[in-house]
Design a protein around this motif. Structure first.
Motif, PDB file in Angstrom:
ATOM      1  N   GLU A 155     -21.396   2.128   8.502  1.00  0.00           N
ATOM      2  CA  GLU A 155     -20.277   2.167   9.053  1.00  0.00           C
ATOM      3  C   GLU A 155     -19.364   1.145   9.028  1.00  0.00           C
ATOM      4  N   ALA A 156     -20.055  -0.004   9.762  1.00  0.00           N
ATOM      5  CA  ALA A 156     -19.358  -1.181  10.284  1.00  0.00           C
ATOM      6  C   ALA A 156     -18.794  -1.831   8.874  1.00  0.00           C
ATOM      7  N   ARG A 157     -19.162  -1.546   7.697  1.00  0.00           N
ATOM      8  CA  ARG A 157     -18.838  -2.514   6.737  1.00  0.00           C
ATOM      9  C   ARG A 157     -17.658  -1.424   5.926  1.00  0.00           C
ATOM     10  N   SER A 158     -17.348  -0.518   6.408  1.00  0.00           N
ATOM     11  CA  SER A 158     -16.479   0.257   5.779  1.00  0.00           C
ATOM     12  C   SER A 158     -15.123  -0.140   5.403  1.00  0.00           C
ATOM     13  N   MET A 159     -14.536  -1.196   6.170  1.00  0.00           N
ATOM     14  CA  MET A 159     -13.348  -1.928   6.102  1.00  0.00           C
ATOM     15  C   MET A 159     -13.345  -3.383   5.135  1.00  0.00           C
ATOM     16  N   ASN A 160     -14.293  -3.740   4.624  1.00  0.00           N
ATOM     17  CA  ASN A 160     -14.691  -5.077   4.236  1.00  0.00           C
ATOM     18  C   ASN A 160     -13.655  -5.337   2.969  1.00  0.00           C
ATOM     19  N   ASN A 161     -13.390  -4.339   2.180  1.00  0.00           N
ATOM     20  CA  ASN A 161     -12.650  -4.407   1.007  1.00  0.00           C
ATOM     21  C   ASN A 161     -11.152  -4.585   1.166  1.00  0.00           C
ATOM     22  N   VAL A 162     -10.650  -4.355   2.561  1.00  0.00           N
ATOM     23  CA  VAL A 162      -8.884  -4.308   2.678  1.00  0.00           C
ATOM     24  C   VAL A 162      -8.713  -5.792   2.631  1.00  0.00           C
ATOM     25  N   GLY A 163      -7.446  -6.113   1.971  1.00  0.00           N
ATOM     26  CA  GLY A 163      -6.968  -7.381   2.192  1.00  0.00           C
ATOM     27  C   GLY A 163      -5.852  -7.613   3.282  1.00  0.00           C
ATOM     28  N   PRO A 164      -5.906  -8.873   3.779  1.00  0.00           N
ATOM     29  CA  PRO A 164      -5.101  -8.987   4.958  1.00  0.00           C
ATOM     30  C   PRO A 164      -3.696  -8.816   4.548  1.00  0.00           C
ATOM     31  N   ARG A 165      -3.264  -8.965   3.259  1.00  0.00           N
ATOM     32  CA  ARG A 165      -1.787  -8.789   2.862  1.00  0.00           C
ATOM     33  C   ARG A 165      -1.395  -7.405   2.990  1.00  0.00           C
ATOM     34  N   GLN A 166      -2.281  -6.548   2.660  1.00  0.00           N
ATOM     35  CA  GLN A 166      -2.063  -5.039   2.710  1.00  0.00           C
ATOM     36  C   GLN A 166      -1.653  -4.681   4.176  1.00  0.00           C
ATOM     37  N   VAL A 167      -2.427  -5.270   5.181  1.00  0.00           N
ATOM     38  CA  VAL A 167      -1.959  -5.032   6.655  1.00  0.00           C
ATOM     39  C   VAL A 167      -0.777  -5.637   6.930  1.00  0.00           C
ATOM     40  N   LEU A 168      -0.410  -6.795   6.470  1.00  0.00           N
ATOM     41  CA  LEU A 168       0.817  -7.628   6.927  1.00  0.00           C
ATOM     42  C   LEU A 168       1.785  -6.776   6.274  1.00  0.00           C
ATOM     43  N   ALA A 169       1.727  -6.009   5.273  1.00  0.00           N
ATOM     44  CA  ALA A 169       3.207  -5.536   4.732  1.00  0.00           C
ATOM     45  C   ALA A 169       3.347  -4.115   5.289  1.00  0.00           C
ATOM     46  N   HIS A 170       2.604  -3.539   6.272  1.00  0.00           N
ATOM     47  CA  HIS A 170       2.620  -2.183   6.616  1.00  0.00           C
ATOM     48  C   HIS A 170       3.822  -2.402   7.707  1.00  0.00           C
ATOM     49  N   ALA A 171       4.826  -1.692   7.537  1.00  0.00           N
ATOM     50  CA  ALA A 171       6.185  -2.029   8.559  1.00  0.00           C
ATOM     51  C   ALA A 171       5.970  -1.606  10.032  1.00  0.00           C
ATOM     52  N   ASP A 172       5.346  -0.341  10.037  1.00  0.00           N
ATOM     53  CA  ASP A 172       5.193   0.056  11.368  1.00  0.00           C
ATOM     54  C   ASP A 172       4.017  -0.796  12.219  1.00  0.00           C
ATOM     55  N   LEU A 173       3.159  -1.151  11.420  1.00  0.00           N
ATOM     56  CA  LEU A 173       1.999  -2.205  12.068  1.00  0.00           C
ATOM     57  C   LEU A 173       2.773  -3.472  12.668  1.00  0.00           C
ATOM     58  N   LEU A 174       3.662  -4.100  11.652  1.00  0.00           N
ATOM     59  CA  LEU A 174       4.384  -4.916  12.230  1.00  0.00           C
ATOM     60  C   LEU A 174       5.297  -4.903  13.331  1.00  0.00           C
ATOM     61  N   ARG A 175       5.876  -3.748  13.466  1.00  0.00           N
ATOM     62  CA  ARG A 175       6.839  -3.500  14.425  1.00  0.00           C
ATOM     63  C   ARG A 175       5.900  -3.392  15.959  1.00  0.00           C
ATOM     64  N   LEU A 176       4.645  -2.765  15.712  1.00  0.00           N
ATOM     65  CA  LEU A 176       3.935  -2.649  17.005  1.00  0.00           C
ATOM     66  C   LEU A 176       3.201  -4.223  17.274  1.00  0.00           C
ATOM     67  N   ASN A 177       2.955  -4.803  16.563  1.00  0.00           N
ATOM     68  CA  ASN A 177       2.504  -6.171  16.670  1.00  0.00           C
ATOM     69  C   ASN A 177       3.526  -6.799  17.267  1.00  0.00           C
ATOM     70  N   PHE A 178       4.653  -6.671  16.812  1.00  0.00           N
ATOM     71  CA  PHE A 178       5.718  -7.673  17.598  1.00  0.00           C
ATOM     72  C   PHE A 178       5.921  -7.002  19.169  1.00  0.00           C
ATOM     73  N   GLY A 179       5.739  -5.618  19.167  1.00  0.00           N
ATOM     74  CA  GLY A 179       5.785  -5.043  20.452  1.00  0.00           C
ATOM     75  C   GLY A 179       4.710  -5.825  21.512  1.00  0.00           C
TER      76      GLY A 179
END
Length: 394
Positions: free
Chosen positions: A197-221
């Motif tokens: 379970e703990a390894r299920s997120m290993n193949n996700v790249g940081p750029r994909q997360v940074l490009a998510h508009a709503d996550l960026l809004r929440l991070n700014f918040g």
């Protein structure tokens, strides 16, 4: 609006959620205890009469957290959550000892930097994501978010008492003991999560997360929320003490009723938001409330009772936002993004803590306390504009 069905945590999920929320609360209490009293208590130390240096010491742990949050979060994906959390807590304890032994504000700043280097917030929230099903993860995340607000509330009441009993060194020894308690929880009370379970997120790249508009809004918040929090507490403790004619150790008499009232008013809002899926509406209303409170603080700070009422309103909004935002991140982030999304979210939070201390201290030194309040109102207004674009929850 549709009503969420009632969801139940399994015994294992409940144990993990309670233990991790308790670990988070205990560690955050150790970090928050300094905020309500340091600006006043540091006056007896070399450098303690300089608002910028005081603000830098308050916010320094946020800078090192911002630097270390993502590397340690990724390390927890590779080597497991528990080893990274334990290592981070050992750094936190070491930094607390440095602060307790410090003879001036400079060495307290160094100790706070070491504390912050144990940046385990992302690892803890990822651990919680590993330990819970998607269907109940929002509730578990809300527990952690609520624990942060609760720890801050307790710090406001407890810090003046501890400084009155043992002085500033005693406060740092207490913070170190809280780190030891957190270490015990992480080592013996949080259940083991299977490595698959703990390894299920290993193949996700940081750029994909940074490009998510709503996550960026929440991070700014979360950046703005914690920037405002620390900036205000560079100046508010002294204002309360002076307006009320109170010594530092008596400030708990002001903070206790403020916190009790703010929590009573916050709970129904969170309940309705969760049950009615009104997260966006509650978030926007709370941010709008921050704008109003911060804009009124220059006038309210002229009197003791008006300042106390204004701070109560601030904490109602703060506690709502502190509980809602982690829940929103867990809902908004696609399943494969959760670990890294939480890492970036906690990095933004830590950066806000540092910038709030530095900005609040600089503004107070250069332009006075009212400038801090107006800057907080302006940042909140920008946040509201950014938040307005959040998409509805699916």
């Amino acid at each position: 609006m549709p009503v969420e069905p009632k969801l139940k945590l399994t015994p294992s999920e409940r144990r993990a959620s309670v233990a991790l929320a308790g670990l988070f609360a205990c560690r955050m209490l150790g970090l928050f205890l300094l905020l309500p009293v340091f600006a006043v208590a540091a006056r007896g130390l070399p450098g303690g009469d300089d608002p910028f240096r005081v603000g830098l010491a308050l916010g320094m742990y946020g800078l090192t957290q911002a630097v270390m949050q993502i590397p340690l979060g990724l390390a927890s994906d590779r080597w497991g959550r528990r080893p990274v959390v334990v290592a981070g807590l050992l750094l936190f304890i070491a930094g607390s000892v440095v602060c307790a032994l410090a003879q001036d504000v400079f060495w307290i700043t160094i100790g706070r930097a070491i504390q912050g280097a144990g940046a385990i917030s992302a690892a803890i929230t990822a651990w919680l994501a590993d330990a819970t099903r998607d269907a109940v993860r929002t509730r578990a995340m809300a527990m952690v978010g609520g624990s942060i607000g609760l720890s801050f509330a307790v710090s406001l009441v407890l810090a003046p008492v501890l400084v009155g009993w043992w002085g500033l060194p005693g406060l740092f020894w207490t913070i170190g003991c809280l780190g030891v308690a957190s270490l015990a929880v992480a080592r013996w009370f949080v259940p083991v999560v299977p490595r698959t379970e703990a390894r299920s997120m290993n193949n996700v790249g940081p750029r994909q997360v940074l490009a998510h508009a709503d996550l960026l809004r929440l991070n700014f918040g979360v950046f703005v929320l914690h920037c405002i929090q620390v900036a205000l507490f560079v100046v508010v403790p002294a204002l309360l003490a002076n307006a009320g004619g109170l010594p530092t150790q008596a400030l708990w008499k002001v903070y206790l009723p403020i916190i009790l009232v703010s929590f009573v008013l916050m709970v129904p809002v969170i309940f309705v938001a969760e049950r009615r899926r009104a997260h966006r509406g509650a978030l926007r209303a709370a941010v709008a409330g921050l704008i109003v409170v911060c804009a009124l603080l220059p006038g309210a700070s002229e009197g003791f009772y008006t300042l106390a009422v204004a701070m109560t309103a601030f904490f109602v909004a703060f506690n709502i936002l502190e509980a809602l935002q982690p829940s929103l991140v867990s809902r908004v982030a696609p399943a494969q993004y959760k670990g890294l999304a939480l890492g970036f979210y906690n990095t933004a939070q830590a950066a806000g803590l540092f910038c709030g201390g530095a900005l609040g201290g600089w503004l107070a030194a250069q332009a006075g306390t009212h400038a801090v309040f107006w800057a907080a109102a302006g940042l909140s207004a920008i946040w509201l504009a950014v938040t307005w674009a959040l998409k509805p929850l699916s």
